[in-house]
Design a protein around this motif. Structure first.
Motif, PDB file in Angstrom:
ATOM      1  N   VAL A  83     -48.259  35.534  22.578  1.00  8.51           N
ATOM      2  CA  VAL A  83     -48.604  34.122  22.433  1.00  8.51           C
ATOM      3  C   VAL A  83     -49.462  33.985  21.187  1.00  8.51           C
ATOM      4  O   VAL A  83     -50.493  34.656  21.057  1.00  8.51           O
ATOM      5  N   ALA A  84     -49.020  33.161  20.261  1.00  7.73           N
ATOM      6  CA  ALA A  84     -49.760  32.980  19.017  1.00  7.73           C
ATOM      7  C   ALA A  84     -50.635  31.739  19.109  1.00  7.73           C
ATOM      8  O   ALA A  84     -50.232  30.712  19.665  1.00  7.73           O
ATOM      9  N   CYS A  85     -51.810  31.876  18.542  1.00 11.75           N
ATOM     10  CA  CYS A  85     -52.715  30.731  18.524  1.00 11.75           C
ATOM     11  C   CYS A  85     -52.863  30.236  17.080  1.00 11.75           C
ATOM     12  O   CYS A  85     -52.518  30.948  16.130  1.00 11.75           O
ATOM     13  N   ALA A  86     -53.367  29.025  16.927  1.00 11.17           N
ATOM     14  CA  ALA A  86     -53.460  28.419  15.591  1.00 11.17           C
ATOM     15  C   ALA A  86     -54.546  29.112  14.772  1.00 11.17           C
ATOM     16  O   ALA A  86     -55.740  28.991  15.075  1.00 11.17           O
ATOM     17  N   ALA A  87     -54.143  29.815  13.745  1.00  8.66           N
ATOM     18  CA  ALA A  87     -55.093  30.583  12.939  1.00  8.66           C
ATOM     19  C   ALA A  87     -56.082  29.691  12.204  1.00  8.66           C
ATOM     20  O   ALA A  87     -57.167  30.139  11.817  1.00  8.66           O
ATOM     21  N   ASP A  88     -55.688  28.436  11.989  1.00  8.70           N
ATOM     22  CA  ASP A  88     -56.585  27.554  11.247  1.00  8.70           C
ATOM     23  C   ASP A  88     -57.659  26.934  12.149  1.00  8.70           C
ATOM     24  O   ASP A  88     -58.423  26.084  11.717  1.00  8.70           O
ATOM     25  N   VAL A  89     -57.711  27.366  13.378  1.00 10.62           N
ATOM     26  CA  VAL A  89     -58.794  26.917  14.275  1.00 10.62           C
ATOM     27  C   VAL A  89     -59.501  28.175  14.796  1.00 10.62           C
ATOM     28  O   VAL A  89     -59.274  28.625  15.922  1.00 10.62           O
ATOM     29  N   PRO A  90     -60.366  28.779  13.958  1.00 11.21           N
ATOM     30  CA  PRO A  90     -60.959  30.074  14.318  1.00 11.21           C
ATOM     31  C   PRO A  90     -61.843  30.026  15.564  1.00 11.21           C
ATOM     32  O   PRO A  90     -62.030  31.057  16.225  1.00 11.21           O
ATOM     33  N   ASP A  91     -62.330  28.873  15.910  1.00  7.54           N
ATOM     34  CA  ASP A  91     -63.170  28.808  17.114  1.00  7.54           C
ATOM     35  C   ASP A  91     -62.386  29.199  18.372  1.00  7.54           C
ATOM     36  O   ASP A  91     -62.899  29.846  19.278  1.00  7.54           O
ATOM     37  N   THR A  92     -61.151  28.775  18.408  1.00  9.46           N
ATOM     38  CA  THR A  92     -60.334  29.088  19.587  1.00  9.46           C
ATOM     39  C   THR A  92     -59.350  30.218  19.324  1.00  9.46           C
ATOM     40  O   THR A  92     -58.698  30.692  20.263  1.00  9.46           O
ATOM     41  N   CYS A  93     -59.255  30.628  18.087  1.00 11.10           N
ATOM     42  CA  CYS A  93     -58.263  31.664  17.750  1.00 11.10           C
ATOM     43  C   CYS A  93     -58.906  32.720  16.857  1.00 11.10           C
ATOM     44  O   CYS A  93     -58.799  32.656  15.627  1.00 11.10           O
ATOM     45  N   PRO A  94     -59.597  33.683  17.435  1.00 10.78           N
ATOM     46  CA  PRO A  94     -60.235  34.726  16.634  1.00 10.78           C
ATOM     47  C   PRO A  94     -59.205  35.546  15.868  1.00 10.78           C
ATOM     48  O   PRO A  94     -58.042  35.663  16.286  1.00 10.78           O
ATOM     49  N   GLU A  95     -59.669  36.112  14.746  1.00 13.01           N
ATOM     50  CA  GLU A  95     -58.776  36.897  13.891  1.00 13.01           C
ATOM     51  C   GLU A  95     -58.612  38.299  14.479  1.00 13.01           C
ATOM     52  O   GLU A  95     -59.097  39.289  13.928  1.00 13.01           O
ATOM     53  N   SER A  96     -57.961  38.368  15.603  1.00 15.18           N
ATOM     54  CA  SER A  96     -57.848  39.665  16.292  1.00 15.18           C
ATOM     55  C   SER A  96     -56.608  39.694  17.173  1.00 15.18           C
ATOM     56  O   SER A  96     -55.995  38.661  17.473  1.00 15.18           O
ATOM     57  N   LEU A  97     -56.269  40.920  17.565  1.00 21.19           N
ATOM     58  CA  LEU A  97     -55.203  41.142  18.544  1.00 21.19           C
ATOM     59  C   LEU A  97     -55.870  41.428  19.887  1.00 21.19           C
ATOM     60  O   LEU A  97     -56.686  42.342  20.000  1.00 21.19           O
ATOM     61  N   ARG A  98     -55.539  40.630  20.875  1.00 22.79           N
ATOM     62  CA  ARG A  98     -56.115  40.826  22.211  1.00 22.79           C
ATOM     63  C   ARG A  98     -54.980  41.047  23.212  1.00 22.79           C
ATOM     64  O   ARG A  98     -53.943  40.378  23.139  1.00 22.79           O
ATOM     65  N   TYR A  99     -55.226  41.950  24.129  1.00 23.26           N
ATOM     66  CA  TYR A  99     -54.179  42.224  25.119  1.00 23.26           C
ATOM     67  C   TYR A  99     -54.794  42.866  26.353  1.00 23.26           C
ATOM     68  O   TYR A  99     -55.926  43.357  26.344  1.00 23.26           O
ATOM     69  N   ASP A 100     -53.994  42.887  27.402  1.00 23.73           N
ATOM     70  CA  ASP A 100     -54.344  43.647  28.607  1.00 23.73           C
ATOM     71  C   ASP A 100     -53.062  44.211  29.196  1.00 23.73           C
ATOM     72  O   ASP A 100     -51.957  43.942  28.701  1.00 23.73           O
ATOM     73  N   GLY A 101     -53.216  45.005  30.215  1.00 24.05           N
ATOM     74  CA  GLY A 101     -52.044  45.625  30.824  1.00 24.05           C
ATOM     75  C   GLY A 101     -52.468  46.662  31.840  1.00 24.05           C
ATOM     76  O   GLY A 101     -53.633  46.750  32.223  1.00 24.05           O
TER      77      GLY A 101
ATOM     78  N   ASP B  18     -45.949  54.774  33.432  1.00 29.25           N
ATOM     79  CA  ASP B  18     -45.159  53.648  32.948  1.00 29.25           C
ATOM     80  C   ASP B  18     -46.119  52.550  32.505  1.00 29.25           C
ATOM     81  O   ASP B  18     -47.117  52.275  33.184  1.00 29.25           O
ATOM     82  N   LEU B  19     -45.806  51.960  31.380  1.00 27.58           N
ATOM     83  CA  LEU B  19     -46.682  50.937  30.816  1.00 27.58           C
ATOM     84  C   LEU B  19     -46.191  49.545  31.196  1.00 27.58           C
ATOM     85  O   LEU B  19     -44.986  49.263  31.101  1.00 27.58           O
ATOM     86  N   GLU B  20     -47.098  48.706  31.618  1.00 28.09           N
ATOM     87  CA  GLU B  20     -46.751  47.299  31.867  1.00 28.09           C
ATOM     88  C   GLU B  20     -47.779  46.436  31.146  1.00 28.09           C
ATOM     89  O   GLU B  20     -48.921  46.302  31.599  1.00 28.09           O
ATOM     90  N   MET B  21     -47.361  45.900  30.014  1.00 27.00           N
ATOM     91  CA  MET B  21     -48.284  45.088  29.207  1.00 27.00           C
ATOM     92  C   MET B  21     -48.411  43.695  29.792  1.00 27.00           C
ATOM     93  O   MET B  21     -47.450  43.115  30.302  1.00 27.00           O
ATOM     94  N   GLY B  22     -49.614  43.171  29.669  1.00 29.95           N
ATOM     95  CA  GLY B  22     -49.828  41.762  29.986  1.00 29.95           C
ATOM     96  C   GLY B  22     -49.570  40.942  28.734  1.00 29.95           C
ATOM     97  O   GLY B  22     -48.740  41.302  27.891  1.00 29.95           O
ATOM     98  N   GLN B  23     -50.303  39.863  28.580  1.00 24.18           N
ATOM     99  CA  GLN B  23     -50.075  38.980  27.428  1.00 24.18           C
ATOM    100  C   GLN B  23     -50.798  39.516  26.188  1.00 24.18           C
ATOM    101  O   GLN B  23     -51.925  40.011  26.274  1.00 24.18           O
TER     102      GLN B  23
END
Lengths: 272, 424
Positions: free
Chosen positions: A50-68, A113-118
């Motif tokens: 899921v991509a977030c709007a890069a031009d709104v850094p408050d809600t979209c940090p410049e990073s890759l976040r994930y869980d699984g 076995d790997l099961e990635m989240g978002q």
């Protein structure tokens, strides 16, 4: 109860294995500063980006976040837990290129076995997604997207900068304003052009194809299939099979659609 | 799988029945040959051995039996291989053979038997009864012919290898051939159907849980059907050879020195993630030596497994000992145990540095798997057997299978093996 008894009886006849299952959840965040392209190459797992709007850094940090979660099997409960915790995801960067991969030691290969989240990324990073068996979903990217999966369905919304998809077996469902090249060995393809007319190539083995073009004013349309070809656009209306070549205007937007046996249907966003 | 596999024994143990067309062959006679006639009222089996010591015919007594043979001196041997008597066959002559009283069928009137006081072995030719009749001789049309066709010894099993049951049909047993063909094709089609019922995209969708009981039943069916199909296919080839050579029961080589075995073990086991269960097959070779009667020891479980995914190569071998506690006419039962050892070499699985120019790291692993087993073998030929071999194993370290499948250490595993053995 009856099915369980049936399964137990079948196991007793054919041989079975006794053991335990374990799991190890994880989550992580990696900085993508100065990174323009991100490759995510993982063993069999579904991928949902899921991509977030890069031009709104408050809600979209410049990073890759994930869980699984890592799932495992073991001969004992303790072994199962330890094995689930053994493999790791590794992130590395080299100038503008970053890669997220998995390290699975031989000792636990085949046992986990790997099961990635978002996965969440800014929408201006080019993405290259690779996995074995797993559905792939990408929503909201403005940069280009490349998806390569052995078996699995692919769904893309966005990819304004261009899209390339290859799946060995699986359906493809795409809505994109960018140019696209989509290939599936066995599966249905549904693609819709948002915005302006862009070049499009779709190849499928056995599946049907439904293509919705932005418009047909300036297209060079080439369709090949042993199945049925149905075209209904403002300037082309036909039903045939085998081969269809039509050119409108300068033919500067090339549309190539090819299937071995599937039916192909072409229409436009505005049917005219 | 056990009932299916032992049904194989039933199919291949069908009684021999001669086709009606065979009787008409009774009139066919090679030039320079004579004929031995065994009257009804006898029982048991006999082998006819020529002067070179080669068995040229095997006879099932009971009905009137006529054997065409080239002129010469022959020895008749009983089922135990003991000489019963010798007979002289002269060209264009028919001989009615007189057998010891032990061959008399008590349910029938005493015909063509001698009293026990005459002994069980004699070098004197038996009584000559007239000359051969013409091909139209009505009496000759009524008898059952046992004819050995040397080319059929190889043609029948070869044909069965290409078309299951074809060799049996060539041997004049169309019913048996049809049963074998139907059974083999049915099992193969069943195997393909069960295999095709798999979901190649299982586990692709996040959060999707499979139908585990259905999966277990499918995998169990796949293991059982494929093993039974293999056993029936191999068994019918052996049977075609046996029926072409002779039709006596096999005499297992209890005194063999070396046995070569090919085995396939299967277990349905759990797997991480989805699908939650998988089939773990293991093909292997064994060379077993018989140290003393009934006790075997040898190199076992030899095999190689390659997985392209990580360039993974696994080499395995082991030792096995077994004691044969039952030796029947066709069936051997044994029990024993052994150890299986594996060495694995694989490229490290990491993708984070996939573009690095350095050589990929190599990882190595070792495994040891002790086990105990039970062994049931059915002989279809003197030197060839098919069998079932259930065993229980406990890997001391992760055990590798084909396709990258792995069972964890300490996971108690019940495997069902199917094997083929040849004895020297």
């Amino acid at each position: 109860m009856r099915r369980s008894s049936l399964a137990a009886g079948a196991l007793a006849l054919a041989g079975c294995v006794l053991g335990f299952r374990g799991e190890a959840p994880f989550s992580a965040e990696h900085a993508l500063t100065d990174t323009t392209e991100l490759r995510i190459e993982l063993p069999n797992t579904p991928l949902s980006v899921v991509a977030c709007a890069a031009d709104v850094p408050d809600t979209c940090p410049e990073s890759l976040r994930y869980d699984g979660v890592w799932l495992s099997v073991g001969g004992s409960r303790k072994d199962a837990r330890e094995q689930a915790a053994t493999p790791t995801l590794e992130f590395s960067r080299d100038e503008g290129f970053a890669i997220l991969g998995a390290r699975v030691p031989l000792a636990v290969d085949g046992l986990v076995d790997l099961e990635m989240g978002q996965l969440r990324v800014p929408d201006d990073r080019h993405l290259d997604l690779r996995t074995g068996v797993g559905d792939v979903s990408v929503v909201g990217t403005e940069a280009s997207v490349v998806i390569d999966v052995e078996i699995g369905d692919v769904e893309v919304r966005g990819a304004d900068g261009g899209l390339a998809v290859r799946t060995g077996s699986g359906n493809i469902d795409v809505v994109t304003p960018g140019h696209a090249e989509l290939r599936t060995g066995d599966g249905r393809v549904e693609v819709s052009q948002a915005g302006l007319a862009r070049e499009l190539t779709v190849v499928t083995g056995r599946g049907d194809m439904v293509v919705t073009l932005a418009n047909d004013a300036d297209i060079d349309l080439q369709v090949r299939t042993e199945g049925r070809i149905s075209v209904r656009t403002p300037s082309i209306t036909t039903v045939t099979s085998g081969q269809l070549d039509r050119r409108n205007g300068n033919g500067s937007v090339r549309i190539e659609l090819s299937s071995t046996r599937g039916d192909i249907e072409v229409r436009t966003v505005d049917p005219g | 799988m056990i009932p299916v596999s032992w049904a194989l024994a039933g199919v291949l143990a069908l009684p021999v029945s001669m086709p009606a067309s065979a009787a008409s062959e009774a009139a066919v006679q090679a030039e320079g040959s004579g004929r031995l006639v065994f009257e009804p009222g006898l029982r048991g089996t006999l082998s006819v051995v020529d002067a070179k010591g080669e068995e040229v015919a095997a006879l099932a007594l009971g009905r009137r039996v006529v054997v065409d043979l080239p002129a010469g001196r022959y020895t008749l041997r009983d089922a135990q291989g003991s000489d019963v008597q010798t007979v002289e066959v002269e060209a264009d002559e028919a001989r009615s053979v007189t057998l010891p009283a032990s061959f008399a069928d008590p349910a029938a009137s005493p015909v063509a038997t001698a009293s026990s006081s005459e002994g069980t072995q004699t070098d004197s030719p038996v009584v000559v009864q007239g000359r051969l009749g013409s091909p139209s001789d009505a009496a000759a049309q009524e008898v059952e012919l046992v004819r050995r066709r040397r080319w059929a010894r190889w043609a029948a099993p070869l044909l069965s290898a290409v078309v299951p049951g074809g060799g049996q049909a060539l041997n004049g047993q169309p019913g048996r051939g049809l049963a074998v063909f139907t059974g083999t094709v049915g099992l193969v089609l069943g195997t393909v159907a069960v295999w095709a019922a798999r979901d190649p995209g299982a586990g692709a969708t996040a959060g999707q849980s499979g139908d585990n009981p259905r999966q277990i039943v499918r995998l169990t069916g796949l293991a059982g059907l494929s093993s039974a199909a293999g056993l029936l296919y191999l068994g019918q080839i052996m049977d075609a050879h046996a029926q072409a050579v002779d039709r006596r029961p096999p005499r297992p080589r209890t005194g063999h020195v070396i046995a070569l075995e090919v085995s396939r073990f299967t277990a349905v086991g759990f797997a991480p993630g989805q699908p939650a269960f998988d089939l773990y097959p293991d093909w292997s070779l064994a060379i077993m030596g018989q140290l003393v009667p009934r006790l075997t020891l040898g190199l076992s479980d030899a095999g190689v497994k390659y997985t392209r995914n990580r360039d993974m190569l696994t080499v395995q071998a082991g030792v096995r000992a077994a004691y044969r506690f039952y030796e029947g006419r066709r069936l051997w039962l044994a029990a024993g145990g052994g150890g299986l050892f594996q060495g694995t070499r694989a490229r490290a699985r990491t993708t984070a540095n996939a573009d690095a120019e350095t050589d990929p790291e190599i990882e190595r692993a070792f495994s040891a798997v002790p086990y105990v087993h039970f062994d049931a073998r059915l002989f279809l030929l003197d030197r060839w057997s098919l069998g079932l071999m259930p065993r229980v194993s406990v890997p001391l370290l992760a055990r590798r299978f084909r396709g990258g499948r792995t069972l964890p250490r300490y996971a108690t595993t019940f495997e069902l093996g199917a094997n083929m053995g040849v004895y020297f």
